[in-house]
Design an enzyme around this catalytic site. Sequence first.
Site, PDB file in Angstrom:
ATOM      1  N   TYR A 138      -2.271  -1.624  10.315  1.00  0.00           N
ATOM      2  CA  TYR A 138      -2.293  -1.622   8.840  1.00  0.00           C
ATOM      3  C   TYR A 138      -0.971  -1.097   8.280  1.00  0.00           C
ATOM      4  O   TYR A 138      -0.344  -1.723   7.426  1.00  0.00           O
ATOM      5  CB  TYR A 138      -3.468  -0.776   8.332  1.00  0.00           C
TER       6      TYR A 138
ATOM      7  N   SER B 152       0.867  -1.185   0.000  1.00  0.00           N
ATOM      8  CA  SER B 152       0.000   0.000   0.000  1.00  0.00           C
ATOM      9  C   SER B 152       0.898   1.226   0.000  1.00  0.00           C
ATOM     10  O   SER B 152       2.085   1.132   0.353  1.00  0.00           O
ATOM     11  CB  SER B 152      -0.848  -0.015   1.280  1.00  0.00           C
TER      12      SER B 152
END
Length: 264
Positions: free
Chosen positions: A155, A143
């Site tokens: 995350y 990401s």
Amino acid sequence: MEQEFFGRNIVVTGAASGMGRAQALVLSREGAKVWLADIADGPGEALADEIEARGGSARFVSLDVRDPHAWELLRDRVNGEDGQLHGLVNNAGVSHRSGIADTTIEDWHRVMDINLSSIFYGMKALFPLLRECDSASVVNISSCAGMIGYPAAAYCTSKWAVRGLTKVAALEFAEWGTRVNSIHPGLIETPLLRSGSERFAEESVKYVPAGRLGQADEIADAVRYLLSDGSKFVNGTELVTDGGMTSGGLFHRISHELSDFARR
Ligand SMILES: NC(=O)c1ccc[n+]([C@@H]2O[C@H](COP(=O)([O-])OP(=O)(O)OC[C@H]3O[C@@H](n4cnc5c(N)ncnc54)[C@H](O)[C@@H]3O)[C@@H](O)[C@H]2O)c1
């Protein structure tokens, strides 16, 4: 016209939705037999049917990426049918937008298991089949949160770690001709982006120099490139696909606001 991936077998995790679905469609259109792996059985099976109905080849496998044993079963099934594997896209993932104070221990482990440990399990289980090919390719979906700070403890950490694990694999597997690269999508229009606050996407897009959200197809194109022979000297790289956000989205926003101010 010759199909780019004709005769190749490729596993895509998280294939039932969003970017994984777009990847599966593009790869099957280019002739690959796609192994669709997901916990979402209904949408996964429907996608396999859709691909077959269009003349492509697909198998749905119900797989929880957190389960090392499930990966071994997948390896045995691919081995039984195909004997080798040309590509693996570790795409399955979950979002979790909370800082350190608000992330529970359970959330931490859940996000790490799905976004990070899964990729270790997948590469470990499937490498014996990947190395049977002269030039296999693994693509790990990280990401832009794996490139910069992002206010999401588990995350952001998981996505930085995917970047590191990708480098380890790139070094280790090179001897067998298997390449391993990571992709770092920015804000992409999928159900994951819309989970949690609706305002998140609306506010964040102001920092994207491209001025819009990305589409799942645009990430599928990047995956296709890294799986293809066109990238055969590309190994261990980080392909950022974010419309310019991490290369200075903040300054893009500031200069935009300053020019608005100057016009007033
Ligand atoms: N959408 C974005 O803006 C964005 C940005 C950067 C990175 N990503 C990453 O891209 C990847 C794909 O995300 P998306 O936006 O397409 O999300 P999505 O929610 O549309 O799809 C994710 C898929 O993963 C599957 N999945 C979740 N947990 C699983 C598990 N334990 N085992 C097997 N499958 C599981 C889901 O069932 C779903 O089909 C993720 O790794 C995500 O972190 C997304």
